[in-house]
Design an enzyme around this catalytic site. Structure first.
Site, PDB file in Angstrom:
ATOM      1  CG  ASP A  58     -18.321 -39.086 -35.488  1.00  0.00           C
ATOM      2  OD1 ASP A  58     -17.844 -37.610 -35.832  1.00  0.00           O
ATOM      3  OD2 ASP A  58     -17.658 -39.829 -35.433  1.00  0.00           O
ATOM      4  CB  VAL A 100     -11.160 -34.851 -29.664  1.00  0.00           C
ATOM      5  CG1 VAL A 100     -10.911 -33.590 -30.967  1.00  0.00           C
ATOM      6  CG2 VAL A 100     -12.289 -35.159 -29.539  1.00  0.00           C
TER       7      VAL A 100
HETATM    8  P1  IMP Z   1     -21.781 -41.310 -33.577  1.00  0.00           P
HETATM    9  O1  IMP Z   1     -22.899 -42.367 -33.262  1.00  0.00           O
HETATM   10  O2  IMP Z   1     -21.370 -41.350 -34.835  1.00  0.00           O
HETATM   11  O3  IMP Z   1     -22.808 -39.826 -33.564  1.00  0.00           O
HETATM   12  O4  IMP Z   1     -20.826 -40.887 -32.725  1.00  0.00           O
HETATM   13  C1  IMP Z   1     -21.447 -40.885 -31.355  1.00  0.00           C
HETATM   14  C2  IMP Z   1     -20.116 -41.481 -29.846  1.00  0.00           C
HETATM   15  O5  IMP Z   1     -18.533 -42.067 -30.501  1.00  0.00           O
HETATM   16  C3  IMP Z   1     -19.803 -40.543 -28.796  1.00  0.00           C
HETATM   17  O6  IMP Z   1     -19.894 -41.086 -28.100  1.00  0.00           O
HETATM   18  C4  IMP Z   1     -18.534 -41.078 -28.395  1.00  0.00           C
HETATM   19  O7  IMP Z   1     -18.379 -42.425 -27.811  1.00  0.00           O
HETATM   20  C5  IMP Z   1     -17.878 -41.939 -29.736  1.00  0.00           C
HETATM   21  N1  IMP Z   1     -16.931 -40.916 -30.657  1.00  0.00           N
HETATM   22  C6  IMP Z   1     -16.592 -40.314 -31.585  1.00  0.00           C
HETATM   23  N2  IMP Z   1     -15.967 -38.750 -31.888  1.00  0.00           N
HETATM   24  C7  IMP Z   1     -15.422 -39.044 -31.030  1.00  0.00           C
HETATM   25  C8  IMP Z   1     -14.262 -38.994 -30.778  1.00  0.00           C
HETATM   26  O8  IMP Z   1     -13.067 -38.058 -31.809  1.00  0.00           O
HETATM   27  N3  IMP Z   1     -13.515 -39.054 -29.135  1.00  0.00           N
HETATM   28  C9  IMP Z   1     -13.616 -40.041 -28.856  1.00  0.00           C
HETATM   29  N4  IMP Z   1     -14.616 -40.540 -28.873  1.00  0.00           N
HETATM   30  C10 IMP Z   1     -15.737 -40.653 -29.767  1.00  0.00           C
END
Ligand code: IMP
Ligand code: MG
Length: 185
Positions: free
Chosen positions: A107, A157
């Site tokens: 994300d 999602v």
């Molecule tokens: P980042 O550090 O912002 O890249 O977040 C990554 C983590 O956020 C993932 O491993 C998920 O646990 C959570 N996450 C991000 N987007 C979603 C989503 O759309 N659904 C469920 N979990 C999400």
């Protein structure tokens, strides 16, 4: 959360058939790339677990698996902060190993950025990333992804490992949440 998933489902974004087909393609590509080489799959719990268990069935190269659990401060909300805490570390020493990190979704990229920095400090022979889902337009940190299952738009999602407040990870498809029906705690 005890309500049926249909209460939160807006639409199915990726069907079971699409998931299985793409996972088989990724497995074939990874098998070709690591042919004759050492391979260690590192799964980030808990979201990556469905993807890992399907992906490893499609990888023909002999390989080991290990697990790591992390939490982002701000977990439970939809924003990750980049401050990551290790809840459970790897069992296997990765120095000199070819590590392939198995992620559910990238994300902002903060979580992955932190994990890869930490793993690189342990001197693996190589470190690559496979993620099932890539929300590219949300990226705040530049992270290099070696294998991507599906690029998706900026929608929350769930299913196939991804949770809504820890529930519904067992669903065999990726669904989009009805925004009005789910407010993360
Ligand atoms: P980042 O550090 O912002 O890249 O977040 C990554 C983590 O956020 C993932 O491993 C998920 O646990 C959570 N996450 C991000 N987007 C979603 C989503 O759309 N659904 C469920 N979990 C999400
Ligand atoms: Mg989560």
């Amino acid at each position: 959360m005890t309500r049926p998933y249909t209460d939160y489902l807006d639409e199915i974004l990726i069907t079971t058939e699409q998931l299985q087909k793409r996972v088989a393609e990724l497995g074939a590509q990874i098998s070709a790339d690591y042919s004759g080489q050492d391979l260690l799959l590192v799964c980030i719990l808990k979201g990556g677990v469905m993807f890992l268990t399907d992906l490893m069935r499609q990888i023909t190269v002999p390989h080991a698996i290990d697990f790591m659990a992390v939490t982002s401060y701000g977990a439970g909300t939809r924003e990750s902060t980049g401050v990551v805490r290790i809840l459970m570390d790897l069992e296997i020493d990765i120095s000199g190993r070819n590590v392939l990190l198995v992620e559910d979704i990238i994300d902002s990229g903060h979580t992955l950025d932190y994990i890869t920095r930490m793993l690189r400090a342990r001197r693996p022979a190589s470190l690559r990333i496979v993620t099932l889902l890539d929300k590219a337009e949300r990226r705040e940190v530049d992270v290099k992804l070696d294998y991507v299952g599906f690029k998706i738009s900026n929608k929350f999602v769930f299913g196939y490992g991804l949770d809504l407040d820890e529930v519904y990870r067992n669903l065999l498809f990726i669904g989009v949440v009805r925004p009005e029906a789910f407010i993360p705690s």
